[in-house]
Design an enzyme around this catalytic site. Structure first.
Site, PDB file in Angstrom:
ATOM      1  N   SER A 497       0.835  -1.206   0.000  1.00 33.18           N
ATOM      2  CA  SER A 497       0.000   0.000   0.000  1.00 33.18           C
ATOM      3  C   SER A 497       0.871   1.258   0.000  1.00 33.18           C
ATOM      4  O   SER A 497       1.647   1.476  -0.934  1.00 33.18           O
ATOM      5  CB  SER A 497      -0.935  -0.042   1.204  1.00 33.18           C
ATOM      6  OG  SER A 497      -1.928   0.971   1.108  1.00 33.18           O
ATOM      7  N   ASP A 763      -9.550  -4.247  -5.594  1.00 32.18           N
ATOM      8  CA  ASP A 763      -8.960  -3.140  -4.849  1.00 32.18           C
ATOM      9  C   ASP A 763      -9.236  -1.824  -5.576  1.00 32.18           C
ATOM     10  O   ASP A 763      -9.029  -1.734  -6.791  1.00 32.18           O
ATOM     11  CB  ASP A 763      -7.452  -3.378  -4.731  1.00 32.18           C
ATOM     12  CG  ASP A 763      -6.754  -2.341  -3.864  1.00 32.18           C
ATOM     13  OD1 ASP A 763      -7.438  -1.449  -3.335  1.00 32.18           O
ATOM     14  OD2 ASP A 763      -5.526  -2.442  -3.719  1.00 32.18           O
ATOM     15  N   HIS A 793      -8.072  -5.107  -0.212  1.00 34.45           N
ATOM     16  CA  HIS A 793      -6.824  -4.392   0.028  1.00 34.45           C
ATOM     17  C   HIS A 793      -6.319  -4.729   1.434  1.00 34.45           C
ATOM     18  O   HIS A 793      -7.085  -4.788   2.385  1.00 34.45           O
ATOM     19  CB  HIS A 793      -7.085  -2.898  -0.090  1.00 34.45           C
ATOM     20  CG  HIS A 793      -5.875  -2.040   0.036  1.00 34.45           C
ATOM     21  ND1 HIS A 793      -5.126  -1.639  -1.051  1.00 34.45           N
ATOM     22  CD2 HIS A 793      -5.272  -1.492   1.120  1.00 34.45           C
ATOM     23  CE1 HIS A 793      -4.127  -0.888  -0.645  1.00 34.45           C
ATOM     24  NE2 HIS A 793      -4.188  -0.793   0.674  1.00 34.45           N
TER      25      HIS A 793
END
Length: 845
Positions: A497, A763, A793
């Site tokens: 991320s 996502d 995610h």
């Protein structure tokens, strides 16, 4: 032989009746000796009954799984036509059942399903017909358009399954009309909103540059588009429909997270932080668990109106010593897990072009001046150098947990490899401790030491502080790899991320300085585009419970310096995390007592409210259920007993003006008292101002190219929470390639080492990965993209939950191993030939 009796066993809902036989027994049993046989057989009979129930449940789950697999094998047109046919049949049946309210609502909801399904199919077909043009290659069919179609297909498949169940069981005396009606209404609302997303995706398709997934036009138009988009109703995706698009094994976890979130939100800044809020939330979470609609409405209110400090506090719950200790107990065992504090000293790094020359790397200074950088060293074995005096002096105490290795195990030789990890958390939350469980597994599987960088977090330390600290820690690790138990022969940068974003930018900076770049990068679901823009996968943030668009905007705004530091309680900041934990532990019993009292009062008030007659207006002491507070119960149904008496107009045919007039009572807002600058204000402006602003901002004329966004007659549901204050990060700083790597010039992208990206098909940041990989592929840079299905995610932190998350985590380890393992020349050439295939011009056969 004795007589036998017939036993009729009822199977699971929708199953067949089974006819069995059992030996007949007299009143005293087969032997009849003073009832002893009856007493001895009672436990056996109970076990047999429980075994029968267990077998029935297994048969029911197996049948449902087979039905789901059968539906998944159907194409979109077949699913739609089957659903329409079943809906027509159910409409005809319930229309003939008389004037009953339940039958009337079931008839209307199936009519709505039929209408929405027929309207949605053409939009999905168009998106699917061009989706192949945006894939990386034939072997990687993934982009936001495909994900949106897949999500809508999942909703249609669920409605088809439920419609079949209703058609098969509607005459049964065991048919639960209320339960099935509530589920059908929820999924009809979700289907309506997904149809709106499909029209938005069509608008993006018509206005984007050829082959581009992100809109690159006028910033004012994109701001209007995003503002209109966030005004769509989202509560239906956080109630009964929560996580319907993900693998079933992950849905219980998402439900737990959503219940914890809304409970935490009720007590945020109303009680003490940390354990105090957690303890109080336990007593109020029950009503959110039993009322999915109420949970969805509260979830929507929280994501739209709470600031970044709330999300920082909620995501940092895992940092509490008690919870982190429990997670570590269930994780792999390693010999070394030490937190190191690197002093702010200049580093002299050799240049890659000429190792005899050096370049000076200064310590981080942005915003807060020079300061130490924290890193965590994790190693499955104690290796040479890891117990040296130099390294021991850098160890930072973490409280009561002992950091000394006693007795000292034999030292293993230094590893040839080193992994430098940068954690995620939206640039605003979490540390290496939150990610330690899966990092320990990595250390075991890779046989290499790992350092994880604890960079400073926004909004207190915005860009470029985190980048400076990560680059400094990376340079220190390269220079001092022998202290970390590695020879540094192969170095891999890994992050998830926000950490994936920092991996790319650290490599950019290393190349700019002329120092050694890593041998490869593994980025899991990275954020490569922080500029405020729209893409098909970003549309999924409307329904994603982990990455709502408003939350993403607040995190990026904080990282860009748009969110100011929360100075509401300087005493709390002076205490620090460990001080807060110790203080809240001391107050735990007080909070338990207050929480129990609050729960009891709420329960009594709720019971008293339900016992009153609905025709008598009363002042409600707590937030009303979603049928009143979020969905605005129609006037013609006043006097009905069910709190979920909603018609089709509530779900799909209500105009934006009707939805915006729904009253909202907030327990949290009422109990918080007068607002202060430092307090959370759930209603950001006055109600009059909200109504005036809503009339201006909910006009249906918004679009990206001076046309209507929706066809005539279609009106998606609007949020009942009123206009939200979502910061649109339009500042020029977000176009900086060190913030948005996707916008980097070709010269910077060509300096990157081999890149391995692992993304999630569902996502909201999928398009970040696809477009970044496409840019690298166009520059003939080595890059791989693997996309996992049906996972949210952040799956790395969910690895222990189910088989799918474990497989996805293993895929990340495999990508890291590709970086650490030196490939042969032949394999390297073959891999490059595979990775440099052109983007297909036609859909795969």
């Amino acid at each position: 032989m004795g007589a036998r009796r017939c036993v009729v066993r009822i199977g699971p809902p929708g199953g067949a009746w089974r006819l069995e036989s059992a030996p007949a027994r007299g009143p005293r049993g087969p032997r009849g000796i003073d009832g002893v046989s009856q007493r001895n057989e009672a436990p056996a009979s109970k076990r047999a009954k429980e075994g029968g129930k267990s077998r029935s449940r297994r048969r029911w789950r197996k049948g449902k799984a087979k039905a789901s697999q059968f539906i998944q094998g159907m194409d979109l047109h077949t699913i739609t036509q089957s659903l329409v046919t079943l809906a027509e049949d159910n409409v005809a049946f319930f229309s003939s059942q008389g004037p009953g309210e339940t039958a009337r609502r079931l008839s209307r909801v199936f009519a709505g399903v039929q209408e929405q399904a027929l309207g949605l199919e053409p939009a999905l077909v168009r998106l699917l017909s061009v989706a192949h043009l945006f894939d990386l290659d034939v072997e990687t069919p993934a982009n936001g358009y495909r994900s949106l179609v897949h999500t809508a297909r999942c909703c249609l498949a669920h409605l088809l399954h439920k419609s079949r169940y209703v058609a098969a069981n509607r005459r049964s005396i065991f048919f639960r009309a209320g339960h099935n009606l509530a589920e059908l209404e929820a999924y009809l609302a979700a289907l309506t909103q997904l149809r709106a997303l499909a029209y938005y995706a069509q608008r993006l398709l018509a206005t984007n540059q050829p082959g581009g997934l992100f809109y690159e036009g006028d910033e004012r138009l994109i701001a209007d588009f995003l503002h209109e988009y966030v005004m769509l109703h989202k509560g239906c995706f956080y109630g009964r429909c929560l996580g319907f698009q993900f693998t079933p094994a992950i849905r219980p976890f998402l439900q737990t997270i959503s219940i914890g979130l809304v409970s935490f939100g009720e007590h945020y800044k109303r009680n003490e932080t940390g354990l105090g809020v957690t303890a109080s939330s336990l007593f109020t979470s029950g009503r959110f668990a039993i009322d999915p609609e109420l949970r969805g409405a509260e979830f929507e209110r929280i994501i739209q109106n709470l600031d970044v400090h709330f999300w920082k506090a909620f995501w940092n719950i895992t940092e509490i010593e008690v919870l982190s200790s429990l997670a570590n107990m269930a994780s792999a065992t390693v010999r070394v897990s030490r937190l190191l504090s690197l002093p702010p000293e200049t580093l002299e790094m050799p240049l890659t072009a000429d190792p005899k020359l050096t370049v000076t790397v200064s310590p981080p200074v942005a915003h807060t001046g020079p300061g130490p950088v924290l890193i965590r060293l994790i190693s499955c074995e104690l290796r040479e150098g890891q117990d040296s005096e130099v390294l021991t002096k850098l160890v930072k105490s973490e409280g009561p947990r002992s950091l000394e290795l006693r007795p000292r195990p034999p030292q293993a030789p230094r590893s040839r490899y080193l992994v430098v990890h940068i954690h995620g958390g939206g640039f605003v939350a979490q540390t290496s401790k939150s990610h330690e469980p899966y990092l320990k597994s990595w250390a075991q599987e890779l046989g290499a030491p790992i350092i994880s960088i604890d960079y400073s977090l926004a909004p207190e330390a915005p860009f470029p502080r985190a980048l400076e600290e990560c680059f400094y820690a990376y340079c220190w690790a390269v220079k001092n790899c022998t202290l970390l138990g590695s020879t540094g022969e192969r170095i891999c940068l890994a992050g998830d991320s926000a950490g994936g974003n920092l991996c790319f930018t650290v490599s950019f900076r290393a190349a700019a300085y002329g120092v050694r770049v890593p041998d490869g990068i593994m980025a899991a679901y990275p954020a490569t585009m922080l500029q405020s823009t729209a893409s098909p996968s970003r549309l999924l943030s409307l329904i994603d419970p982990l990455l709502p668009l408003s939350v993403l905007s607040k995190c990026v705004s904080a990282y860009a310096g748009g969110e100011t530091e929360d100075l509401s309680d300087p005493d709390q900041k002076a205490l620090g995390m460990m001080g807060l934990v110790q203080r809240d532990t001391a107050l735990l019993f007080r909070d338990l007592r207050l929480g129990a009292s609050s729960w009891l009062n709420s329960f009594l008030e709720l019971s008293g409210h339900k016992s009153r007659k609905t025709s008598v207006p009363v002042a409600e002491p707590m937030r009303r259920s979603v049928s009143e507070a979020a969905l605005a119960q129609p006037e013609d149904l006043v006097g009905t007993d069910s709190v979920k008496s909603l018609t089709l107009q509530d779900l799909s045919l209500r105009g934006s003006s009707e939805a915006s007039e729904a009253p909202e009572l907030s327990l949290s807002a009422e109990t918080l008292g007068p607002s202060k600058p430092s307090d959370v204000n759930f209603l950001l402006r006055s109600e009059d101002a909200l109504e005036d602003e809503a009339r201006d901002e909910l006009s249906p004329s918004m679009d990206l190219s001076h046309g209507t966004a929706f066809p005539e007659g279609f009106h998606p549901r609007r949020s009942s929470q009123g206009p939200t204050r979502m910061p649109l990060y339009l500042s020029p700083i977000v176009k900086n390639p060190f913030m948005s790597p996707l916008l980097a010039p070709e010269s910077m992208l060509q300096s990157l080492p081999p890149v391995h990206i692992v993304a999630c098909a569902l996502d909201p940041m999928l398009d970040d990965s696809v477009m970044f990989a496409r840019r690298l592929r166009a520059l003939d840079q080595p890059v791989t993209l693997r996309v996992v299905e049906d996972l949210p995610h952040g799956f790395l932190s969910l690895a222990p939950l189910c088989r799918e998350t474990r497989q996805a985590a293993a895929l990340c380890v495999e990508r890291i191993r590709l970086v650490l393992t030196v490939p042969s020349a032949a394999k390297s050439a073959h891999r490059r030939s595979l990775e440099r295939r052109p983007v297909p011009a036609a859909p795969p056969t």
